[in-house]
Design a protein around this motif. Structure first.
Motif, PDB file in Angstrom:
ATOM      1  N   GLU A   5      -3.880   3.517   9.641  1.00 17.82           N
ATOM      2  CA  GLU A   5      -3.183   2.388  10.240  1.00 17.82           C
ATOM      3  C   GLU A   5      -3.357   3.020  11.861  1.00 17.82           C
ATOM      4  OE1 GLU A   5      -0.250   0.842   6.736  1.00 17.82           O
ATOM      5  OE2 GLU A   5       0.338   2.513   8.064  1.00 17.82           O
ATOM      6  N   THR A  60      -2.830   7.178   4.867  1.00 16.04           N
ATOM      7  CA  THR A  60      -2.556   5.737   5.148  1.00 16.04           C
ATOM      8  C   THR A  60      -2.058   5.557   6.273  1.00 16.04           C
ATOM      9  OG1 THR A  60      -1.992   5.263   2.567  1.00 16.04           O
ATOM     10  CG2 THR A  60      -1.579   3.656   4.421  1.00 16.04           C
ATOM     11  N   VAL A  77       0.824  -1.140   0.129  1.00 13.70           N
ATOM     12  CA  VAL A  77      -0.038  -0.042  -0.040  1.00 13.70           C
ATOM     13  C   VAL A  77       0.948   1.394   0.201  1.00 13.70           C
ATOM     14  CG1 VAL A  77      -1.987  -1.063   1.059  1.00 13.70           C
ATOM     15  CG2 VAL A  77      -0.263   0.001   2.482  1.00 13.70           C
ATOM     16  N   TYR A 127      -7.287  -2.858   3.818  1.00 14.74           N
ATOM     17  CA  TYR A 127      -7.002  -1.574   3.540  1.00 14.74           C
ATOM     18  C   TYR A 127      -8.123  -1.236   2.485  1.00 14.74           C
ATOM     19  CZ  TYR A 127      -2.511  -1.221   5.572  1.00 14.74           C
ATOM     20  OH  TYR A 127      -1.309  -1.099   6.312  1.00 14.74           O
TER      21      TYR A 127
END
Length: 161
Positions: free
Chosen positions: A15, A11, A5, A32
């Protein structure tokens, strides 16, 4: 950490929220969503999902279409005749990837992320009302014929006063 990713700020935020849920007791594996990437050049470039190169590597699994929205739509106010959108559809005519070239690429790619993640069909999109005239509404209108190829579309419900 090696991962496929994109290593982007959004992102990392996703996470960190996942890690917080793990600390609070969740045992779900991380999954994801589609992650858009934008190059803030002039004009902008953006992509999400299955890339054009990935689709070219598997021509039996994907179909591609180019929408020259800079020429097709009334984009004279932006003077972008070269603006275009390349879409990747799977064998069920679902949008699974897109690449946008043009100044509205960041906003357009965000709308396409929702279509990909929610697996929205042509019928779903035809039952939504978007502001007019906007680049997002224009892109969706030009995308609909590609999504509808094997799908029966019903007329939108009418509203009664």
């Amino acid at each position: 950490m090696a991962k496929r990713v994109p290593k982007l700020t959004p992102t990392a935020t996703f996470e960190s929220n996942y890690i917080a849920q793990q600390i609070l007791g969740s045992t779900d594996p991380i999954t994801y969503p589609a992650i858009p990437q934008v190059l803030f050049s002039l004009p902008r470039l953006a992509q999400v999902g299955i890339t054009i190169d990935e689709a070219n590597a598997e021509p039996d699994g994907y179909q591609q279409h180019t929408i020259a929205f800079g020429q097709l739509m009334a984009y004279g106010y932006q003077n972008e005749p070269d603006a275009d959108l390349r879409v990747v559809l799977n064998n069920q005519n679902q949008l699974v990837g897109a690449a946008v070239y043009g100044m509205d690429a960041p906003d357009l790619i965000n709308a396409l992320v929702m279509i990909i993640d929610q697996r929205l069909t042509a019928a779903d999109l035809q039952h939504m009302i978007f502001a007019f005239p906007t680049p997002i509404q224009g892109i969706i209108d030009t995308l609909l014929p590609f999504l509808v190829q094997h799908e029966e579309v019903t007329a939108p419900a009418t509203m009664e006063a």
